[in-house]
Write an enzyme that holds these catalytic residues in place. Structure first.
Site, PDB file in Angstrom:
ATOM      1  N   LYS A  69      22.022  40.324 -16.280  1.00  0.00           N
ATOM      2  CA  LYS A  69      21.685  40.727 -17.661  1.00  0.00           C
ATOM      3  C   LYS A  69      20.694  41.590 -17.995  1.00  0.00           C
ATOM      4  O   LYS A  69      20.612  42.447 -18.744  1.00  0.00           O
ATOM      5  CB  LYS A  69      21.365  39.453 -18.487  1.00  0.00           C
ATOM      6  N   ASP A 105      22.637  35.453 -27.185  1.00  0.00           N
ATOM      7  CA  ASP A 105      22.168  34.380 -26.870  1.00  0.00           C
ATOM      8  C   ASP A 105      21.264  33.676 -27.774  1.00  0.00           C
ATOM      9  O   ASP A 105      21.408  32.473 -28.250  1.00  0.00           O
ATOM     10  CB  ASP A 105      21.530  34.177 -25.532  1.00  0.00           C
ATOM     11  N   GLY A 133      14.966  33.195 -18.700  1.00  0.00           N
ATOM     12  CA  GLY A 133      15.799  34.016 -19.189  1.00  0.00           C
ATOM     13  C   GLY A 133      16.301  33.382 -20.675  1.00  0.00           C
ATOM     14  O   GLY A 133      16.285  34.257 -21.565  1.00  0.00           O
ATOM     15  N   ALA A 134      16.648  32.161 -20.585  1.00  0.00           N
ATOM     16  CA  ALA A 134      17.432  31.536 -21.877  1.00  0.00           C
ATOM     17  C   ALA A 134      16.457  31.643 -22.843  1.00  0.00           C
ATOM     18  O   ALA A 134      16.547  31.879 -23.985  1.00  0.00           O
ATOM     19  CB  ALA A 134      18.162  30.365 -21.582  1.00  0.00           C
TER      20      ALA A 134
HETATM   21  P1  NAP Z   1      15.694  30.643 -15.560  1.00  0.00           P
HETATM   22  O1  NAP Z   1      15.671  31.883 -16.171  1.00  0.00           O
HETATM   23  O2  NAP Z   1      15.946  30.295 -14.151  1.00  0.00           O
HETATM   24  O3  NAP Z   1      14.587  29.585 -16.149  1.00  0.00           O
HETATM   25  C1  NAP Z   1      14.387  28.220 -15.914  1.00  0.00           C
HETATM   26  C2  NAP Z   1      13.184  27.608 -16.488  1.00  0.00           C
HETATM   27  O4  NAP Z   1      13.237  26.319 -16.138  1.00  0.00           O
HETATM   28  C3  NAP Z   1      11.930  28.403 -16.282  1.00  0.00           C
HETATM   29  O5  NAP Z   1      10.931  28.270 -17.329  1.00  0.00           O
HETATM   30  C4  NAP Z   1      11.385  27.321 -14.842  1.00  0.00           C
HETATM   31  O6  NAP Z   1      10.075  27.233 -14.913  1.00  0.00           O
HETATM   32  C5  NAP Z   1      12.079  26.093 -15.374  1.00  0.00           C
HETATM   33  N1  NAP Z   1      12.193  25.166 -14.323  1.00  0.00           N
HETATM   34  C6  NAP Z   1      13.210  25.007 -13.410  1.00  0.00           C
HETATM   35  N2  NAP Z   1      13.117  24.279 -12.926  1.00  0.00           N
HETATM   36  C7  NAP Z   1      12.092  23.347 -13.086  1.00  0.00           C
HETATM   37  C8  NAP Z   1      11.581  22.071 -12.723  1.00  0.00           C
HETATM   38  N3  NAP Z   1      12.121  21.578 -11.554  1.00  0.00           N
HETATM   39  N4  NAP Z   1      10.664  21.486 -13.467  1.00  0.00           N
HETATM   40  C9  NAP Z   1       9.893  22.032 -14.551  1.00  0.00           C
HETATM   41  N5  NAP Z   1      10.497  23.490 -15.070  1.00  0.00           N
HETATM   42  C10 NAP Z   1      11.475  23.906 -14.087  1.00  0.00           C
HETATM   43  O7  NAP Z   1      17.082  29.975 -16.326  1.00  0.00           O
HETATM   44  P2  NAP Z   1      17.710  30.335 -17.640  1.00  0.00           P
HETATM   45  O8  NAP Z   1      18.801  31.300 -17.533  1.00  0.00           O
HETATM   46  O9  NAP Z   1      16.648  30.342 -18.625  1.00  0.00           O
HETATM   47  O10 NAP Z   1      18.459  28.773 -17.918  1.00  0.00           O
HETATM   48  C11 NAP Z   1      17.962  27.840 -18.329  1.00  0.00           C
HETATM   49  C12 NAP Z   1      18.941  26.633 -18.525  1.00  0.00           C
HETATM   50  O11 NAP Z   1      19.309  26.947 -19.951  1.00  0.00           O
HETATM   51  C13 NAP Z   1      19.900  26.412 -17.515  1.00  0.00           C
HETATM   52  O12 NAP Z   1      20.242  25.085 -17.500  1.00  0.00           O
HETATM   53  C14 NAP Z   1      21.148  26.987 -18.196  1.00  0.00           C
HETATM   54  O13 NAP Z   1      22.378  26.439 -17.802  1.00  0.00           O
HETATM   55  C15 NAP Z   1      20.910  26.842 -19.951  1.00  0.00           C
HETATM   56  N6  NAP Z   1      21.478  27.869 -20.507  1.00  0.00           N
HETATM   57  C16 NAP Z   1      22.308  27.708 -21.612  1.00  0.00           C
HETATM   58  C17 NAP Z   1      23.091  28.423 -22.427  1.00  0.00           C
HETATM   59  C18 NAP Z   1      24.088  28.071 -23.393  1.00  0.00           C
HETATM   60  O14 NAP Z   1      24.747  28.791 -23.858  1.00  0.00           O
HETATM   61  N7  NAP Z   1      23.944  26.818 -23.689  1.00  0.00           N
HETATM   62  C19 NAP Z   1      22.799  29.865 -22.178  1.00  0.00           C
HETATM   63  C20 NAP Z   1      21.733  30.230 -21.080  1.00  0.00           C
HETATM   64  C21 NAP Z   1      21.293  29.310 -20.367  1.00  0.00           C
HETATM   65  P3  NAP Z   1       9.115  28.194 -14.005  1.00  0.00           P
HETATM   66  O15 NAP Z   1       8.977  29.616 -14.797  1.00  0.00           O
HETATM   67  O16 NAP Z   1       8.026  27.523 -13.848  1.00  0.00           O
HETATM   68  O17 NAP Z   1       9.918  28.542 -12.570  1.00  0.00           O
END
Ligand code: NAP
Length: 283
Positions: A69, A105, A133-134
């Site tokens: 992305k 998104d 990212g989300a």
């Molecule tokens: P990402 O960029 O990897 O970000 C993950 C976030 O979660 C970061 O803030 C990270 O904190 C935190 N995190 C990860 N593991 C953790 C833990 N064990 N304890 C506390 N914080 C933790 O992922 P993303 O793309 O934003 O996606 C996040 C979620 O949103 C995923 O579950 C994804 O499936 C969902 N999502 C859903 C949609 C939809 O259409 N519904 C769209 C996009 C994403 P740090 O910064 O400290 O690492």
């Protein structure tokens, strides 16, 4: 499909789990459009060539998912202002060889939140859990709806502060550490999980102590596998209104569909297609 079929797809790595093809092909069928949508596994180092392929093959549109992305922005002709502020593109529109990047998104999330819960963001306090990212797209879209205040709590607090600073021209936003949530949670009207905590297979994880959730809140989770996470189950038990992540997925696709075709997306059929696909794989 025939020689007039208009082509679409999603670029990702991995991509075989994606529900976008079943959702988008159902949308084309429902609206009677002669179009087809497939998943393309684009490996690291091949994204630029794949984007050139959109032009060469005359695809009308492409969705872009993890991990492409951000990098894809380098290869486009124009980037929508919202997508530039978010720093990521998930939808490409091919206007006669000119590729324009959008991010649907965050706006998909807010449309789903409003239509499914009736929540009005204006003048409300919002607690965001996670700053990845989300979260960037969701914070951007919520901040544009005139909330009273947004707190972004993250395990890595610098990342929350950075995101708050980048979006500070839109609303009153503060980045805090995840360990500080107890200080602000009670004031929140909306709490959103933007972390993968609770996602399959780690279904027993949750991003927040349930004792911090009150009955006046809307509690929302971006995770949609499972459809109801532990976080949402506990919020519901605490009397809060709950909102799952499937709607965000459906509405980000609905906006992409509308940018590409100019006609209203058949939301109900799209959601049904994804739910059926989940049921099929669960069984
Ligand atoms: P990402 O960029 O990897 O970000 C993950 C976030 O979660 C970061 O803030 C990270 O904190 C935190 N995190 C990860 N593991 C953790 C833990 N064990 N304890 C506390 N914080 C933790 O992922 P993303 O793309 O934003 O996606 C996040 C979620 O949103 C995923 O579950 C994804 O499936 C969902 N999502 C859903 C949609 C939809 O259409 N519904 C769209 C996009 C994403 P740090 O910064 O400290 O690492």
């Amino acid at each position: 499909m025939d020689s007039h079929t208009v082509m679409y797809g999603v670029f990702g790595d991995p991509v075989r789990h994606s529900k976008s093809p079943v959702m988008m092909n159902r949308a084309f069928k429902e609206t009677g459009l002669n179009a087809a949508y497939a998943a393309f596994h684009i490996l690291p180092g091949t994204l630029q060539a794949a984007v050139q392929g959109i032009r060469a093959l005359g695809f009308r549109g492409v969705n872009v998912t993890i991990p492409h992305k951000e990098e894809v922005m380098l290869y486009l002709d124009e980037i929508d202002e919202g997508a530039r502020q978010i720093g990521a593109v998930n939808t490409i529109v091919n206007e006669q060889g000119k590729l324009i990047g959008y991010n649907t998104d965050g706006i998909g999330y807010v449309r789903s939140l409003k239509e499914e819960t009736g929540f009005a963001v204006n003048n409300k306090n919002i607690l965001m859990l996670g700053a990845g990212g989300a979260a960037r797209g969701v914070v951007h879209a919520l901040a544009k709806e005139r909330p009273a205040r947004i707190w972004i709590a993250n395990r890595t607090p610098e990342r929350a502060r950075q995101l708050a600073m980048e979006m500070s021209h839109l609303a009153d936003i503060e980045g805090i550490a995840m360990t500080e949530v107890a200080r602000v949670a009670e004031q929140a009207d909306l709490i959103v999980n933007n972390t993968p905590l609770g996602m399959h297979p780690n279904v027993n994880e949750t991003p927040l102590d349930a004792s911090l959730i009150g009955p006046h809140m809307v509690v929302s989770d971006l995770v949609y596998n499972p459809l109801i996470t532990r976080f949402l189950r506990e919020a519901s038990a605490a009397g809060a209104r709950i909102h799952g992540g499937l709607g965000m997925f459906v509405y980000q696709g609905a906006y992409a569909f509308e940018y590409w075709t100019g006609i209203p997306a058949p939301i109900r059929a799209m959601r049904e297609a994804v739910e059926e696909s989940f049921a099929l794989h669960a069984g």
